[in-house]
Scaffold this active site. Structure first.
Site, PDB file in Angstrom:
ATOM      1  N   GLU A 294       0.803  -1.220  -0.099  1.00  0.00           N
ATOM      2  CA  GLU A 294       0.060   0.075  -0.024  1.00  0.00           C
ATOM      3  C   GLU A 294       0.778   1.400   0.046  1.00  0.00           C
ATOM      4  O   GLU A 294       1.859   1.355   0.865  1.00  0.00           O
ATOM      5  CB  GLU A 294      -0.867  -0.062   1.188  1.00  0.00           C
ATOM      6  N   LYS A 358      -9.867   2.621  -2.874  1.00  0.00           N
ATOM      7  CA  LYS A 358     -10.247   2.076  -1.733  1.00  0.00           C
ATOM      8  C   LYS A 358     -11.392   2.764  -1.344  1.00  0.00           C
ATOM      9  O   LYS A 358     -11.684   3.965  -1.563  1.00  0.00           O
ATOM     10  CB  LYS A 358      -9.071   2.550  -0.405  1.00  0.00           C
ATOM     11  N   CYS A 415      -5.469  -2.168   2.912  1.00  0.00           N
ATOM     12  CA  CYS A 415      -5.387  -2.256   4.345  1.00  0.00           C
ATOM     13  C   CYS A 415      -6.482  -2.614   5.168  1.00  0.00           C
ATOM     14  O   CYS A 415      -6.642  -3.894   4.865  1.00  0.00           O
ATOM     15  CB  CYS A 415      -5.099  -0.783   4.761  1.00  0.00           C
TER      16      CYS A 415
END
Length: 543
Positions: A294, A358, A415
């Site tokens: 990430e 995301k 995440c």
């Protein structure tokens, strides 16, 4: 409780039930804190059994000799104190994130370490309160508690953006045999089973007859044995590998305080490329796909042709790179520039062929919640990630499928998106993606949390998504733990925490036909919750 029944209860148990005030709440807090030892990386299931057994006895006292409606308050306080202790002991490592930029965030450390458990403990307070309204004598009160705790964990995972970290089901989900039930009932179904099994010993001291005393614990032992037998049978031989795929996961171990400094951009890119080009073991095939974690770059690589060309030059013919990266989108007139936490696919020609933004952002970490945004910024505060205005959320919640040449369709998670059950596709697949995924990708940066239980808990929860969905999981973390996990939850290969390294592995194939949880989502959990509620109501109505 009648006098003959009370005479059969050990004095210690009666003393616990008779506690009031701060003594009752203090013991509830300690019991909750002990229960956290059942979570990763410790995984001591008996700790949760002791924790919930004491909680049942405290609840006996809170629910005693009161009208039904007046039970809610005392039971709520027991549950709130229990949840406060459980979450404080299980989430203390969040304080590490406030130390990364201590000059700016140290003042807020108590809000994360104490304030968050205080607030999240309200969910368990409501669960215990609801259980108190259904409380009765004997084994049926275990069903009432399982209903309250199951509902509390589900609500904690969904309300106010959700935070299903260390739900009770994770106490069962660390054992490879027991976790196989997640393919049927999911994480929240495991929460109900964990509550029933671990609270069962409470009746050993309070049952009115030998059957009432020993029956629940015997049933709990049978349930655990049955779960283990099913899991052992389900595991079978190792899952086959996808032909023609060889993965390389790059773990650069970049310190968090250096990772986002623009002056380090050249060194960081060189470090990634050097690790990606390390020679393979003798006789091993060359990697076909490289994975970086990430937010790999302290700059916008999509706007840096030279950096893209450098990355492409580091790829061998036919190789493709999947990397986390911040992405910017040109604003409409009058709007600010929007930034996204993304996963990008980069080919050997230097083109970004696909990306995913995301969707489930971390409150206060990646953005400030709208009601507090203006007020907090007015006094000079910001989210942890220093992006102007914070990240914007992506809009393709149910269409997170990435197209990567040479790979099956990739369900991307960034995440902590991987801790949410049902996040790979909409719950129950009400709006399934046009191409079913063949793997789950999770890129993350756990450097915020150092060498604490946090990264290990994150891995354990992401691992359960593989079992629920019947999909292999590829997890690449900046500081670790990176891993390749098969669709039965077996760790095929993994790295150590806080180590600069790389990991080469084959990609396990998905389970043909998927899983029951993948098809029906939380339907089994809803039935289990209804069964607990029904059993508790019936028992409550008995004279």
């Amino acid at each position: 409780m009648s006098d003959p029944e009370r005479a059969r209860v050990p004095g210690t148990v009666l003393a616990i039930a008779r506690l009031t005030g701060w003594r009752r709440l203090g013991l509830a807090w300690l019991a909750g804190a002990l229960g956290a030892v059942a979570m990763p990386p410790y995984g001591l299931l008996p700790a949760l059994a002791v924790s919930l057994t004491v909680a049942v006895w405290l609840q006996d006292g809170a629910a005693a000799e009161r009208t039904t409606l007046r039970r809610f308050g005392p039971c709520f306080l027991v549950g709130w104190a229990w949840g406060f202790g459980y979450l404080t002991a299980g989430l203390w490592w969040l304080g590490q994130a406030f130390l990364v930029e201590a000059d700016e965030f140290l003042w807020a450390l108590p809000l994360g370490v104490i304030g968050l458990p205080l607030v999240l403990g309200l969910f368990y307070g409501a669960g215990f309160g609801a259980a108190g309204l259904l409380w009765s004598r004997g084994a049926a009160r275990l069903a009432a508690l399982a209903f309250g705790l199951g509902a509390a964990d589900w609500l904690r995972g969904h309300l106010f953006t959700g935070f299903p970290w260390n739900t009770l089901g994770m106490a069962l989900a660390q054992n490879l045999w027991l976790m196989q039930w997640a393919a049927v009932i999911g994480l929240y179904g495991l929460c109900i089973l964990a509550a029933l099994v671990c609270a069962a010993p409470a009746t050993l001291a309070t049952g009115a007859s030998p059957r009432a005393r020993f029956g629940p614990s015997a049933a709990a032992a049978i349930v655990l044995a049955g779960m283990a037998l099913y899991g052992a049978e389900r595991l079978g031989p190792p899952d086959p590998a996808v032909a023609g795929v060889r993965l390389r996961l790059v773990q650069p171990n970049l310190p968090q305080d250096a990772k986002f400094r623009p002056e380090n951009r050249a060194d960081i890119v060189d470090r990634y490329i050097e690790l990606s080009q390390r020679p393979t073991e003798a006789g091993a095939p060359e990697p076909t796909h490289i994975v970086w974690p990430e937010s790999a770059f302290p700059f916008l690589i999509q706007r840096d042709p030279d950096a893209l060309a450098k990355v492409a030059a580091g790829l061998k013919p036919g190789q493709h790179l999947i990397t986390g990266a911040a992405r910017a989108e040109e604003p409409l007139p009058g709007e600010r520039l929007r930034f996204y936490n993304a996963v990008m696919v980069i080919g050997p020609d230097g083109r970004i062929s696909d990306s995913y933004d995301k969707v489930h952002l971390v409150p206060f970490g990646e953005y400030l919640p709208a009601p507090l945004d203006a007020a907090l910024r007015a006094v000079g505060l910001r989210q942890f990630v220093a992006i102007p205005g914070g990240f914007s959320a992506g809009t393709l919640a149910g269409q997170r499928i990435l197209t990567v040449p040479g790979l099956p369709p990739v369900a991307a998670t960034i995440c902590y998106e991987a801790i949410f059950p049902g996040a790979i596709l909409p719950a129950g697949h009400a709006a399934p993606a046009p191409r079913p995924p063949g793997m789950i990708l999770n890129v993350t940066n756990d450097a915020w949390f150092g060498d604490t239980p946090g990264p290990r808990q994150h891995l354990a929860q992401a691992r359960l998504r593989a079992v629920e969905e019947g999909l292999p999981l590829v997890r690449d973390a900046n500081t670790g733990i990176s891993a390749v996990i098969d669709p039965h939850g077996r760790i095929v290969a993994r790295t150590a925490l806080d180590t600069e390294t790389w990991l080469d592995a084959d990609l396990p194939a998905r389970i043909v036909g998927g899983t029951l949880y993948g098809q029906f989502g939380d339907a089994a959990f809803a039935l289990m919750l209804a069964a607990c509620l029904g059993g508790a109501v019936i028992a409550r109505r008995r004279p």
